[in-house]
Every structure is written in structure tokens, then in C-alpha cells.
Enzyme design. Sequence first.
Site, PDB file in Angstrom:
ATOM      1  N   HIS A  54      44.938  -2.637  12.487  1.00  0.00           N
ATOM      2  CA  HIS A  54      45.566  -1.473  12.293  1.00  0.00           C
ATOM      3  C   HIS A  54      45.319  -0.512  13.383  1.00  0.00           C
ATOM      4  O   HIS A  54      44.245  -0.497  14.154  1.00  0.00           O
ATOM      5  CB  HIS A  54      44.909  -0.572  11.008  1.00  0.00           C
ATOM      6  N   GLU A  56      44.404   2.480  13.943  1.00  0.00           N
ATOM      7  CA  GLU A  56      43.243   3.280  14.110  1.00  0.00           C
ATOM      8  C   GLU A  56      42.037   2.302  14.461  1.00  0.00           C
ATOM      9  O   GLU A  56      41.094   2.534  15.300  1.00  0.00           O
ATOM     10  CB  GLU A  56      42.570   3.841  12.564  1.00  0.00           C
ATOM     11  N   CYS A  84      44.105   4.082   5.942  1.00  0.00           N
ATOM     12  CA  CYS A  84      43.738   3.291   4.640  1.00  0.00           C
ATOM     13  C   CYS A  84      42.128   3.356   4.469  1.00  0.00           C
ATOM     14  O   CYS A  84      41.650   3.977   5.112  1.00  0.00           O
ATOM     15  CB  CYS A  84      44.193   1.874   4.596  1.00  0.00           C
ATOM     16  N   CYS A  87      40.268   1.643   7.423  1.00  0.00           N
ATOM     17  CA  CYS A  87      40.160   2.586   8.758  1.00  0.00           C
ATOM     18  C   CYS A  87      39.297   3.800   8.264  1.00  0.00           C
ATOM     19  O   CYS A  87      38.679   4.365   9.214  1.00  0.00           O
ATOM     20  CB  CYS A  87      41.552   2.962   8.957  1.00  0.00           C
TER      21      CYS A  87
HETATM   22 ZN   LIG Z   1      44.118   1.128   8.305  1.00  0.00          ZN
END
Ligand SMILES: [Zn+2]
Length: 161
Positions: A54, A56, A84, A87
Site C-alpha cells: 500500500h 502508506e 486501512c 496502514c
Molecule cells: Zn493500507
Amino acid sequence: MTEDTIKYMKEAIRQAKKAYALGEVPIGCVIVYEGKIIGRGYNRRTTEKNPLAHAEMIAIRKASRRLGDWRLEGCQMYVTLEPCQMCAGAIVQARMDKVVIGCMNPKAGCAGSVLDLLREEAFNHQAEVETGVLEKECSEMMKAFFKELREKKKEGQETSC
Ligand SMILES: [Zn+2]
């Protein structure tokens, strides 16, 4: 909302557009320390076949490497979509000061939508949260991506998602 806030969110959007160009869900992120960007990332989940890739997580890894510390105290994250659970967890682990969010993610976000992991009092660290920065631009980028994806599917073309 300051000029700097907008400037850094625009950088996050620029990162998200790199994901878009790869056929990835367009999510981008930058991490700022003392007025300087020290980590950038964009979603590469499909490209890397890696659920950890991801935006992040990539930006956190780069920022930590740059600072030579797993602690990102004094850092602010700018991200186009609400983080999410993974993260948000990493943000708490990194002791990030603040997270600035473009648009919310009602079905999966963990900065206030599904859960609020960033401001959970029971943890040993909480991050300040600012939402709705360039929200329209961030959400329209997502909508355009998914619209395009649906159209591609309708045409029966192969997609990367
Ligand atoms: Zn994430």
C-alpha cells in the site's frame, strides 16, 4: 487548511496518479518532516503481487530509512484515501504525529470510518487526524478509476485488477 497542507496533498495526488497509470487503485502518499518530503509511495499491490504494498507502507519504509529510525515522531503523512487497518496500525507503530486525509473510505477506512485506530485511547500513541483536504479531487480520481475499470470489464478486456 494551510497552503502547505494543499501543496503536500497535491504531491500525494501526483503519487496516486502513478498508481493509476499502472492500472492500480489510485492511492498516493507522502511523509513530511521539518517541511521536507522524506518518503513517497503509491499503491503497487497488483504490480508487486503483495498485499503489503500500500502507498502508506511504502512511504513509511522510505521515510524510516531516510531518518534512520523506526520512529517517525515529528512526521506528518498526507494520503489521498483514508488508511486501512494495516496502514493505520503501521502509522501508530511509527508514532506518526499527524495524518492528513483526502477522501474517506466508508467501507474499509480505519481513521474514523469502520474503526478509528489512529485515535484509539487504549493504544500508547494517537495521531492527530485532518480530513477533507482536496477531497473532491481525491474522490473523483477514485470514481474515474472504477468507472474506467467497469467499462473495460464490460468490453470484456483483460484488466489488471
Ligand atoms: Zn493500507
